[in-house]
Motif scaffolding. Structure first.
Motif, PDB file in Angstrom:
ATOM      1  N   PRO A   2       0.825  -1.216   0.000  1.00  0.00           N
ATOM      2  CA  PRO A   2       0.000   0.000   0.000  1.00  0.00           C
ATOM      3  C   PRO A   2       0.856   1.260   0.000  1.00  0.00           C
ATOM      4  O   PRO A   2       1.913   1.320   0.630  1.00  0.00           O
ATOM      5  N   TYR A   4       0.452   5.572   0.385  1.00  0.00           N
ATOM      6  CA  TYR A   4      -0.490   6.520   0.970  1.00  0.00           C
ATOM      7  C   TYR A   4      -0.171   7.960   0.555  1.00  0.00           C
ATOM      8  O   TYR A   4       0.999   8.336   0.413  1.00  0.00           O
ATOM      9  N   LYS A 165       0.444   8.878 -10.011  1.00  0.00           N
ATOM     10  CA  LYS A 165       0.780   7.511 -10.399  1.00  0.00           C
ATOM     11  C   LYS A 165       2.293   7.306 -10.409  1.00  0.00           C
ATOM     12  O   LYS A 165       2.796   6.247  -9.994  1.00  0.00           O
ATOM     13  N   ARG A 168       3.360   6.887  -6.795  1.00  0.00           N
ATOM     14  CA  ARG A 168       3.094   5.544  -6.276  1.00  0.00           C
ATOM     15  C   ARG A 168       4.105   4.538  -6.807  1.00  0.00           C
ATOM     16  O   ARG A 168       4.590   3.657  -6.060  1.00  0.00           O
ATOM     17  N   GLU A 172       6.489   2.104  -4.657  1.00  0.00           N
ATOM     18  CA  GLU A 172       6.441   0.652  -4.780  1.00  0.00           C
ATOM     19  C   GLU A 172       7.817   0.082  -5.108  1.00  0.00           C
ATOM     20  O   GLU A 172       8.173  -1.017  -4.671  1.00  0.00           O
ATOM     21  N   ARG A 228      -5.308   6.060   0.570  1.00  0.00           N
ATOM     22  CA  ARG A 228      -4.514   4.973   0.009  1.00  0.00           C
ATOM     23  C   ARG A 228      -4.706   4.972  -1.498  1.00  0.00           C
ATOM     24  O   ARG A 228      -5.832   4.952  -1.994  1.00  0.00           O
ATOM     25  N   ASP A 230      -4.981   3.205  -4.490  1.00  0.00           N
ATOM     26  CA  ASP A 230      -5.221   1.810  -4.861  1.00  0.00           C
ATOM     27  C   ASP A 230      -4.947   1.526  -6.330  1.00  0.00           C
ATOM     28  O   ASP A 230      -4.172   0.636  -6.661  1.00  0.00           O
ATOM     29  N   ARG A 231      -5.622   2.274  -7.211  1.00  0.00           N
ATOM     30  CA  ARG A 231      -5.517   1.968  -8.640  1.00  0.00           C
ATOM     31  C   ARG A 231      -5.603   3.243  -9.447  1.00  0.00           C
ATOM     32  O   ARG A 231      -6.236   4.214  -9.042  1.00  0.00           O
ATOM     33  N   ASP A 360      -9.889   4.061   2.361  1.00  0.00           N
ATOM     34  CA  ASP A 360      -9.693   3.274   1.156  1.00  0.00           C
ATOM     35  C   ASP A 360     -10.970   3.225   0.325  1.00  0.00           C
ATOM     36  O   ASP A 360     -11.025   2.547  -0.678  1.00  0.00           O
ATOM     37  N   ARG A 363     -11.141   6.874  -3.979  1.00  0.00           N
ATOM     38  CA  ARG A 363     -10.079   6.534  -4.926  1.00  0.00           C
ATOM     39  C   ARG A 363      -9.894   7.665  -5.915  1.00  0.00           C
ATOM     40  O   ARG A 363     -10.875   8.143  -6.476  1.00  0.00           O
TER      41      ARG A 363
END
Length: 613
Positions: A2, A4, A165, A168, A172, A228, A230-231, A360, A363
């Motif tokens: 995850p 954030y 994006k 994130r 990751e 969070r 997510d996508r 969460d 989004r």
């Protein structure tokens, strides 16, 4: 893993203008014609915006002040500095907003200090300089000299999404990464005066502002609200749909913005498909997948855009409230705007209650999805479903509260559209002229006449052929009748507000009965009533001409109708194609004695011989 969004902070220029002030400045420009002034009033008054912030202070100066870069208070004239001068103005003012928003975001996240930042991503489409804002942030805030720096430039209102994006992805790849994302836009430095409706719309909505966000993989502190990530998904509308309706190009006197009146319809038509990959599976707005999303951040490109999204997705007023509030208080600040909405949502969550803690259920959602994409995101071509008639759709011109100047321009452009699309000259030669004997005067009824161009054309062609048609043109909409009667009179054409059923009750009859682009507006029951009235009224020939629903017709009209600006032609035309029949569908609805004749390209004639044929 995850990731954030830990903190968001916004910054706006000190100067804020009530919407009425800028409206009156624009209206007072001498290059605006009467229609331009009327459009300015209606566009600004319907914007849903109370005030907008701007780095331009010129409009506040009293009449005795010397001219500024953008406005001369003495003459009331907007000035026309070149693009270079505007960009020179951008550099210091944008830098101040970049730094102020970023500093405030760092202060809002005490567990993430300036020395923790490993990546900087800056976003702007309203100016350029190098070394850029990413470099300025490192120097001004004391960020590590080794921080990786990136700039997302000229991507427009949706640019915050690829920036987030990227953030994130960095986190990751490296769980220790802390990414500072900062968007800053000075849209108002490109404002200029013109009669063009797209320019007037841009002048009414765009504003200046900045917002910064801190993104990291480390969990938020206990009790601290966070988002969070997510996508992310990106989609494209079909080829030819939208590219010319939202555009941002460099001109000689600043950047030229196009935000056409067709954008809301494009969004409404494609928002369901855009959400499907984000929520997983081929779902559309009629399914319940998106119902579980409690809070929404919808980019407020304008009030009508928010209206269309709300209607298409059946969102509540409370779900739309954060987006409408940002539009009302700040206007559209391009890429920074969605972060303003998320900031408000985080602030509300921090007050406790259902929103406290990690959210969460909220989004980041795809922006309008029109424009160039890159190879890193998944693109999907979206096409409306033309396998069945979309009779539930409503055209803008059928709305009694639609914008009157746009409606009048639509009527004015009908003549060109009907020449290009309807082919009434061919219909006249084939269906009417053989029944028009020289030396006699026959009568014709045009039902749903709109702006009156078909009625006038038929009377004119008959005179040229040595024949005479006395035309009665009726429409149920008083606005159409008022427009048609306001044009130069034709001695053989009379306009009247009426229904076909009114004329049947009056016992009237006509040699010919016609309609143009009327059938697709009707329900099956209304179509049946129209055909019964037509049989009662028509003595020689009845000819109803309409569109034929076809994917190629939709694509061709979508591309070609971009030429028609400031009206409902393109938006309503695409809806008309979706609402129209196929030859088989129309034949199934027609009573005995009626014939359906397909014409090239993508036309249908529904005809009947009268008792005196």
């Amino acid at each position: 893993m995850p990731v954030y969004l830990h903190a968001i902070a916004s910054a706006v220029p000190e100067t804020a203008y009530p919407q009425s002030v800028i409206r009156d400045v624009i209206r007072a420009q001498p290059e605006l014609g009467r229609l331009g002034r009327r459009l300015t009033t209606s566009i600004f008054n319907a914007s849903g915006i109370d005030r907008r912030h701007s780095v331009v202070r010129d409009f506040l100066g009293p009449a005795g002040d010397p001219p500024g870069l953008f406005y001369d208070p003495g003459t009331g004239r907007m000035l026309t500095p070149g693009t270079g001068a505007r960009n020179d103005f951008y550099v210091p003012h944008a830098t101040e907003l970049f730094v102020r928003a970023a500093r405030t975001a760092l202060e809002a996240a005490p567990h993430l200090g300036a020395t923790d930042v490993t990546h900087v991503v800056t976003v702007s489409c309203t100016g350029f300089f190098a070394p850029g804002p990413d470099y300025a942030l490192v120097r001004a805030l004391g960020l590590p000299a080794g921080a990786h720096r990136f700039h997302v430039g000229f991507m427009g209102c949706y640019a915050a999404f690829p920036a987030l994006k990227m953030a994130r992805a960095f986190c990751e790849a490296d769980p220790r990464a802390v990414v500072l994302v900062v968007c800053a836009e000075l849209c108002t430095i490109h404002m200029h005066s013109a009669n063009d409706p797209d320019t007037l719309i841009a002048n009414s909505v765009f504003a200046d502002g900045a917002a910064a966000a801190l993104v990291a993989a480390r969990p938020p502190a206990a009790g601290t609200p966070a988002l969070r990530l997510d996508r992310f998904e990106t989609t494209l509308t079909p080829p030819g749909v939208g590219e010319a309706d939202m555009a941002w190009t460099v001109g000689d006197q600043g950047y030229d913005m196009v935000l056409s009146t067709y954008v809301p319809d494009i969004i409404e038509s494609h928002i369901g498909g855009a959400l499907a990959p984000l929520l997983g599976g081929p779902r559309g707005p009629g399914d319940a997948a998106h119902r579980g999303v409690e809070r929404w951040a919808v980019h407020p490109g304008g009030r009508s855009i928010l209206d269309r999204v709300q209607g298409a997705l059946a969102l509540s007023d409370e779900q739309m409230r954060p987006s409408r509030e940002v539009l009302r208080r700040y206007g559209n600040m391009s890429s920074a705007t969605v972060l303003f909405i998320l900031e408000d949502l985080l602030r509300e969550a921090g007050g406790g209650g259902r929103g406290a803690g990690v959210r969460d259920g909220l989004r980041p959602r795809p922006d309008r999805g029109v424009g160039p994409d890159d190879a890193a995101v998944r693109a999907r071509l979206m096409h409306p479903d033309l396998s069945r008639r979309a009779a539930h759709l409503r055209e803008r011109m059928d709305d009694p509260n639609c914008d009157l100047p746009s409606l009048e321009r639509t009527y004015a452009q009908f003549g060109t559209v009907n020449v290009l699309v309807a082919g009434w000259r061919r219909v006249y030669r084939r269906e009417l002229r053989p029944h028009l004997p020289p030396g006699r005067t026959l009568t014709l009824l045009d039902i749903g006449c709109g702006g009156g161009d078909v009625a006038r054309g038929l009377a004119r062609w008959a005179r040229r052929d040595g024949r005479r048609l006395r035309v009665t043109a009726i429409d149920a909409d008083e606005r159409a009748v008022a427009y048609a009667t306001g044009l130069a009179a034709d001695p053989d054409v009379t306009f009247r507000r009426a229904l076909s059923s009114d004329l049947v009750r009056e016992g009237q009859g006509f040699d010919f009965v016609i309609s143009n682009h009327l059938l697709h507006h009707l329900t099956d029951a209304e179509l049946g009533a129209l055909l019964r009235d037509s049989e009662a009224l028509g003595r020689v020939r009845v000819v109803h001409s309409d569109l034929a629903r076809h994917a190629l017709a939709y694509r061709a009209f979508s591309a070609g109708a971009r030429l028609f600006r400031g009206s409902f032609i393109r938006e309503d035309g695409l809806l008309s194609i979706r609402r129209s029949h196929t030859a088989r569908e129309l034949a199934a609805l027609a009573p005995p004695g009626w014939q359906v004749q397909p014409l090239v390209p993508f036309r249908l004639l529904l005809t009947r011989a009268g008792p005196h044929a």
